[in-house]
Design a protein around this motif. Structure first.
Motif, PDB file in Angstrom:
ATOM      1  N   ALA B  20       0.838  -1.201   0.000  1.00 31.53           N
ATOM      2  CA  ALA B  20       0.000   0.000   0.000  1.00 31.53           C
ATOM      3  C   ALA B  20       0.872   1.251   0.000  1.00 31.53           C
ATOM      4  O   ALA B  20       0.608   2.209  -0.725  1.00 31.53           O
ATOM      5  CB  ALA B  20      -0.914  -0.005   1.217  1.00 31.53           C
ATOM      6  N   ALA B  21       1.939   1.224   0.794  1.00 31.26           N
ATOM      7  CA  ALA B  21       2.820   2.382   0.864  1.00 31.26           C
ATOM      8  C   ALA B  21       3.446   2.645  -0.500  1.00 31.26           C
ATOM      9  O   ALA B  21       3.497   3.775  -0.971  1.00 31.26           O
ATOM     10  CB  ALA B  21       3.901   2.157   1.913  1.00 31.26           C
ATOM     11  N   THR B  22       3.906   1.590  -1.160  1.00 36.31           N
ATOM     12  CA  THR B  22       4.548   1.749  -2.458  1.00 36.31           C
ATOM     13  C   THR B  22       3.565   2.325  -3.474  1.00 36.31           C
ATOM     14  O   THR B  22       3.878   3.261  -4.199  1.00 36.31           O
ATOM     15  CB  THR B  22       5.068   0.386  -2.958  1.00 36.31           C
ATOM     16  N   SER B  23       2.354   1.791  -3.483  1.00 36.91           N
ATOM     17  CA  SER B  23       1.382   2.261  -4.461  1.00 36.91           C
ATOM     18  C   SER B  23       0.940   3.686  -4.130  1.00 36.91           C
ATOM     19  O   SER B  23       0.687   4.489  -5.027  1.00 36.91           O
ATOM     20  CB  SER B  23       0.212   1.281  -4.522  1.00 36.91           C
ATOM     21  N   SER B  24       0.885   3.998  -2.837  1.00 40.77           N
ATOM     22  CA  SER B  24       0.524   5.364  -2.467  1.00 40.77           C
ATOM     23  C   SER B  24       1.659   6.334  -2.806  1.00 40.77           C
ATOM     24  O   SER B  24       1.425   7.476  -3.197  1.00 40.77           O
ATOM     25  CB  SER B  24       0.159   5.415  -0.975  1.00 40.77           C
ATOM     26  N   GLN B  25       2.909   5.866  -2.687  1.00 36.02           N
ATOM     27  CA  GLN B  25       4.042   6.707  -3.099  1.00 36.02           C
ATOM     28  C   GLN B  25       3.999   6.980  -4.601  1.00 36.02           C
ATOM     29  O   GLN B  25       4.281   8.088  -5.046  1.00 36.02           O
ATOM     30  CB  GLN B  25       5.368   6.042  -2.744  1.00 36.02           C
ATOM     31  N   ALA B  26       3.643   5.943  -5.384  1.00 36.38           N
ATOM     32  CA  ALA B  26       3.549   6.119  -6.835  1.00 36.38           C
ATOM     33  C   ALA B  26       2.471   7.149  -7.156  1.00 36.38           C
ATOM     34  O   ALA B  26       2.669   8.017  -8.006  1.00 36.38           O
ATOM     35  CB  ALA B  26       3.238   4.790  -7.512  1.00 36.38           C
ATOM     36  N   ALA B  27       1.340   7.077  -6.463  1.00 36.46           N
ATOM     37  CA  ALA B  27       0.268   8.053  -6.669  1.00 36.46           C
ATOM     38  C   ALA B  27       0.747   9.448  -6.286  1.00 36.46           C
ATOM     39  O   ALA B  27       0.421  10.432  -6.956  1.00 36.46           O
ATOM     40  CB  ALA B  27      -0.962   7.671  -5.846  1.00 36.46           C
ATOM     41  N   ASP B  28       1.556   9.528  -5.235  1.00 36.49           N
ATOM     42  CA  ASP B  28       2.087  10.821  -4.811  1.00 36.49           C
ATOM     43  C   ASP B  28       3.004  11.413  -5.874  1.00 36.49           C
ATOM     44  O   ASP B  28       2.974  12.631  -6.112  1.00 36.49           O
ATOM     45  CB  ASP B  28       2.874  10.660  -3.501  1.00 36.49           C
ATOM     46  N   VAL B  29       3.819  10.574  -6.502  1.00 32.65           N
ATOM     47  CA  VAL B  29       4.709  11.058  -7.569  1.00 32.65           C
ATOM     48  C   VAL B  29       3.874  11.592  -8.725  1.00 32.65           C
ATOM     49  O   VAL B  29       4.133  12.681  -9.245  1.00 32.65           O
ATOM     50  CB  VAL B  29       5.676   9.939  -8.040  1.00 32.65           C
ATOM     51  N   ASP B  30       2.856  10.844  -9.116  1.00 33.88           N
ATOM     52  CA  ASP B  30       1.988  11.305 -10.201  1.00 33.88           C
ATOM     53  C   ASP B  30       1.354  12.655  -9.862  1.00 33.88           C
ATOM     54  O   ASP B  30       1.300  13.551 -10.705  1.00 33.88           O
ATOM     55  CB  ASP B  30       0.881  10.272 -10.474  1.00 33.88           C
ATOM     56  N   LYS B  31       0.887  12.784  -8.632  1.00 30.76           N
ATOM     57  CA  LYS B  31       0.246  14.046  -8.231  1.00 30.76           C
ATOM     58  C   LYS B  31       1.251  15.195  -8.231  1.00 30.76           C
ATOM     59  O   LYS B  31       0.911  16.322  -8.590  1.00 30.76           O
ATOM     60  CB  LYS B  31      -0.364  13.902  -6.831  1.00 30.76           C
ATOM     61  N   SER B  87      10.410  11.346 -10.246  1.00 25.53           N
ATOM     62  CA  SER B  87       9.374  11.993 -11.062  1.00 25.53           C
ATOM     63  C   SER B  87       9.905  12.487 -12.408  1.00 25.53           C
ATOM     64  O   SER B  87       9.245  13.287 -13.086  1.00 25.53           O
ATOM     65  CB  SER B  87       8.775  13.172 -10.282  1.00 25.53           C
ATOM     66  N   LEU B  88      11.100  12.018 -12.802  1.00 28.02           N
ATOM     67  CA  LEU B  88      11.684  12.470 -14.067  1.00 28.02           C
ATOM     68  C   LEU B  88      11.419  11.438 -15.160  1.00 28.02           C
ATOM     69  O   LEU B  88      10.930  10.344 -14.884  1.00 28.02           O
ATOM     70  CB  LEU B  88      13.187  12.699 -13.889  1.00 28.02           C
ATOM     71  N   GLN B  89      11.751  11.796 -16.398  1.00 29.96           N
ATOM     72  CA  GLN B  89      11.597  10.841 -17.499  1.00 29.96           C
ATOM     73  C   GLN B  89      12.408   9.589 -17.196  1.00 29.96           C
ATOM     74  O   GLN B  89      13.541   9.667 -16.725  1.00 29.96           O
ATOM     75  CB  GLN B  89      12.091  11.461 -18.812  1.00 29.96           C
ATOM     76  N   GLY B  90      11.811   8.427 -17.480  1.00 22.48           N
ATOM     77  CA  GLY B  90      12.506   7.167 -17.258  1.00 22.48           C
ATOM     78  C   GLY B  90      12.366   6.634 -15.850  1.00 22.48           C
ATOM     79  O   GLY B  90      12.850   5.537 -15.550  1.00 22.48           O
ATOM     80  N   ASP B  91      11.697   7.388 -14.976  1.00 27.06           N
ATOM     81  CA  ASP B  91      11.532   6.923 -13.600  1.00 27.06           C
ATOM     82  C   ASP B  91      10.346   5.975 -13.436  1.00 27.06           C
ATOM     83  O   ASP B  91      10.133   5.430 -12.351  1.00 27.06           O
ATOM     84  CB  ASP B  91      11.370   8.113 -12.641  1.00 27.06           C
ATOM     85  N   GLY B  92       9.545   5.799 -14.489  1.00 24.68           N
ATOM     86  CA  GLY B  92       8.493   4.783 -14.450  1.00 24.68           C
ATOM     87  C   GLY B  92       7.267   5.149 -13.640  1.00 24.68           C
ATOM     88  O   GLY B  92       6.676   4.295 -12.987  1.00 24.68           O
TER      89      GLY B  92
END
Lengths: 157, 157
Positions: B20-31, B87-92
């Motif tokens: 959950a933490a990992t997926s929430s971190q990914a959402a945070d990067v997108d935001k 959050s840069l290009q290539g960071d997925g």
């Protein structure tokens, strides 16, 4: 060039420039919609942690609170110029928007709500200079209520 | 519940919360990416008419110039917190970005360019309080050059 052709060429030129003007106006409306969405997105980003701090969801951080309150007050006046003529739902522009056509029915109310948000945000930024955390928390709720009031009336769900 | 099962359940709970933490971190990067794009969009909107006025593409309007210069100065410090880790290009991440991975190679340069933009924008807002239109025009070019310098180095075309 004969005298007869000149008016035809002039008319054709006029037609082309009118078409260009119309299409450039449509592009302007799309850009205005995107601009206001950007500005509202920046506001949402700033108010998020303020709201979380006010509600005790995250720890209160005086420095962060003050900075975000100042940012919010600086951005609060910005989105509204993006609500240009022809930029509401049903107006047939090229960009999707949640802005209901109800805005056009009561521009005065919409504008007084903008003004309320600007003022409540300015008050929050002022309070954030002091140390009355209870007042700051209450004022975040006042700001959030102006957001919600406007969304309830003028934003599609 | 047996003593043997407790650590297994604890481990399973931990695994779930890590996911959950990992997926929430990914959402945070997108935001964060969306936030900085919003803030940069607001900056672009404000600088557009300043640039047009400075270049004589539209008529110089002192009131509009001052207001936009103030808006620009208020927004200039905002986008940068959106350049979070990963959050840069290539960071997925899940959102497209023009932010080149070169930013990670020279964070110091990237940050000094942010600071230059903030300072040049503040100078523009100060000049806009006066009446030296030539200085204002020159300063718009200085601001635009800081934008361009950063884009040339760190933004995909």
């Amino acid at each position: 060039m004969t005298p007869m052709r000149t008016p035809l060429i002039a008319a054709a030129t006029l037609a082309v420039s009118l078409t260009a003007a119309t299409s450039s106006q449509a592009a302007d409306v799309d850009k205005a919609i995107e601009y206001r969405q950007d500005a509202l997105g920046v506001m949402a980003w700033q108010i998020g942690p303020l709201s979380d701090m006010a509600q005790g969801k995250i720890e209160f951080d005086a420095e962060a609170f003050t900075r975000r309150a100042e940012n919010l007050a600086a951005v609060a006046p910005l989105p509204w110029e993006g609500f240009v003529e022809g930029s509401l739902q049903g107006d047939g522009h090229g960009v999707e928007t949640d802005a209901l056509s109800a805005i056009a029915d009561d521009r005065e109310d919409f504008e007084s709500r903008q003004q309320a948000l600007i003022e409540e945000s300015a008050t929050l930024a002022e309070l954030a200079q002091g140390d009355d955390v209870t007042a700051m928390r209450r004022q975040v709720a006042a700001v959030a209520n102006t957001c919600k009031g406007c969304h309830d009336n003028y934003k599609a769900e």
